[in-house]
Scaffold this motif. Structure first.
Motif, short mmCIF file in Angstrom:
data_model
loop_
_atom_site.label_atom_id
_atom_site.label_comp_id
_atom_site.label_asym_id
_atom_site.label_seq_id
_atom_site.Cartn_x
_atom_site.Cartn_y
_atom_site.Cartn_z
N THR A 181 -3.74 54.62 60.27
CA THR A 181 -4.90 53.85 59.79
C THR A 181 -5.94 53.73 60.89
O THR A 181 -7.15 53.91 60.64
CB THR A 181 -4.44 52.44 59.34
OG1 THR A 181 -3.42 52.59 58.35
CG2 THR A 181 -5.59 51.64 58.76
N ARG A 182 -5.51 53.46 62.11
CA ARG A 182 -6.43 53.33 63.25
C ARG A 182 -7.15 54.66 63.53
O ARG A 182 -8.35 54.69 63.82
CB ARG A 182 -5.61 52.90 64.48
CG ARG A 182 -6.44 52.41 65.65
CD ARG A 182 -5.59 51.79 66.77
NE ARG A 182 -4.42 52.58 67.16
CZ ARG A 182 -3.16 52.21 66.93
NH1 ARG A 182 -2.90 51.06 66.34
NH2 ARG A 182 -2.16 52.97 67.31
N ASN A 183 -6.43 55.80 63.40
CA ASN A 183 -7.00 57.12 63.70
C ASN A 183 -7.64 57.79 62.49
O ASN A 183 -8.16 58.90 62.60
CB ASN A 183 -5.93 58.04 64.29
CG ASN A 183 -5.39 57.52 65.61
OD1 ASN A 183 -6.07 56.79 66.32
ND2 ASN A 183 -4.16 57.86 65.93
N GLY A 184 -7.57 57.13 61.32
CA GLY A 184 -8.22 57.67 60.13
C GLY A 184 -7.55 58.89 59.53
O GLY A 184 -8.20 59.72 58.90
N LYS A 185 -6.24 59.02 59.72
CA LYS A 185 -5.50 60.18 59.18
C LYS A 185 -5.11 59.88 57.74
O LYS A 185 -3.96 59.57 57.42
CB LYS A 185 -4.28 60.47 60.04
CG LYS A 185 -4.65 60.92 61.45
CD LYS A 185 -3.43 61.32 62.24
CE LYS A 185 -3.84 61.80 63.63
NZ LYS A 185 -2.68 62.16 64.45
N THR A 186 -6.07 60.03 56.85
CA THR A 186 -5.87 59.69 55.43
C THR A 186 -5.01 60.70 54.69
O THR A 186 -4.43 60.38 53.66
CB THR A 186 -7.24 59.57 54.73
OG1 THR A 186 -7.93 60.80 54.88
CG2 THR A 186 -8.05 58.43 55.30
N VAL A 187 -4.92 61.92 55.19
CA VAL A 187 -4.12 62.95 54.52
C VAL A 187 -2.63 62.66 54.70
O VAL A 187 -1.83 62.89 53.79
CB VAL A 187 -4.46 64.35 55.09
CG1 VAL A 187 -3.60 65.42 54.46
CG2 VAL A 187 -5.94 64.66 54.88
N LYS A 188 -2.26 62.12 55.85
CA LYS A 188 -0.85 61.89 56.16
C LYS A 188 -0.31 60.56 55.65
O LYS A 188 0.88 60.37 55.55
CB LYS A 188 -0.63 61.94 57.68
CG LYS A 188 -0.79 63.32 58.27
CD LYS A 188 -0.38 63.31 59.72
CE LYS A 188 -0.38 64.72 60.28
NZ LYS A 188 0.09 64.75 61.67
N CYS A 189 -1.20 59.63 55.32
CA CYS A 189 -0.74 58.27 55.02
C CYS A 189 -1.56 57.65 53.89
O CYS A 189 -2.79 57.55 53.97
CB CYS A 189 -0.84 57.42 56.29
SG CYS A 189 -0.35 55.72 56.09
N ALA A 190 -0.87 57.21 52.83
CA ALA A 190 -1.54 56.59 51.69
C ALA A 190 -2.15 55.24 52.06
O ALA A 190 -3.19 54.85 51.51
CB ALA A 190 -0.55 56.41 50.55
N VAL A 191 -1.53 54.53 53.00
CA VAL A 191 -2.08 53.24 53.46
C VAL A 191 -3.42 53.48 54.15
O VAL A 191 -4.41 52.78 53.87
CB VAL A 191 -1.09 52.53 54.41
CG1 VAL A 191 -1.71 51.26 54.98
CG2 VAL A 191 0.22 52.22 53.70
N ALA A 192 -3.48 54.48 55.03
CA ALA A 192 -4.72 54.81 55.72
C ALA A 192 -5.79 55.27 54.72
O ALA A 192 -6.96 54.92 54.85
CB ALA A 192 -4.47 55.89 56.75
N GLU A 193 -5.38 56.01 53.74
CA GLU A 193 -6.31 56.49 52.71
C GLU A 193 -6.93 55.32 51.97
O GLU A 193 -8.14 55.29 51.70
CB GLU A 193 -5.58 57.42 51.73
CG GLU A 193 -6.49 58.04 50.69
CD GLU A 193 -5.72 58.89 49.69
OE1 GLU A 193 -6.34 59.40 48.76
OE2 GLU A 193 -4.47 59.02 49.82
#
Length: 197
Positions: A181-193
């Motif tokens: 979430t902090r690094n904006g990796k939306t592809v790897k994590c649904a929470v970040a997305e």
């Protein structure tokens, strides 16, 4: 003669050790040792194999005698079993109740005798082993360190929540969600997305 002969097989490492007669166990446990060993004669040897049966019986007498069992006690136990097995199931009285008592040498036999007169069956409860006593001493695993848990992450901005079962520890998975979430990796994590979109 074309007949198959069966018997009791003993490994080369077999020690012929059984529960010693002088051990601090109930007499019923010692009788059970005798009964279980002699029952093998009926289950493992053919009825017409008189030689094999005789050899096994003599062998068992030697093994039990080496463990302190008096010959008189062995014979009395075998007679008692033979007599009780002759009785039909209808003739055997069902006990009124069953009581589980701890084994205390000398006392258990007296209690059992008195209760038997009242039609109450007694069963021995053996002492707790060390590992039973010591169980539950280990430190408990904290919730964050448990693996195979189902976690739910609630969004602070809306009613959406993320639910997932994780095979890794909850602590490791939570740290991964925070990092993505902090690094904006939306592809790897649904929470970040969810946070970034």
């Amino acid at each position: 003669n074309g007949k198959l002969r069966t018997g009791v097989f003993r490994k080369p490492t077999h020690t012929n050790r059984v529960l010693h007669f002088q051990s601090n166990h109930a007499v019923s446990a010692k009788r059970a040792v005798i009964i279980s060993l002699f029952d093998r004669i009926d289950t493992h040897f053919a009825g017409d194999d008189l030689t094999g049966r005789k050899q096994e019986k003599a062998f068992l007498f030697r093994v039990l005698s080496a463990s302190g069992y008096p010959v008189k006690f062995i014979r009395k136990t075998l007679r008692r079993v033979a007599r009780s097995r002759k009785l039909s199931k209808k003739q055997l009285d069902k006990p009124k109740a069953t009581v589980v008592i701890p084994y205390v040498a000398g006392l258990r036999e007296k209690i059992s005798q008195k209760l038997a007169e009242l039609g109450i069956k007694t069963v021995n409860k053996s002492d707790s082993w060390q590992w039973d006593i010591c169980s539950g001493i280990k430190d408990r695993i904290t919730h964050e360190r448990k693996t195979g848990v189902i976690c739910q992450i609630q969004c602070n901005e809306c009613p959406a929540s993320y639910i997932r079962e994780t095979k890794r520890s909850l602590k490791a998975r939570t740290a991964e969600y925070e990092r993505h979430t902090r690094n904006g990796k939306t592809v790897k994590c649904a929470v970040a997305e969810h946070v970034w979109n």
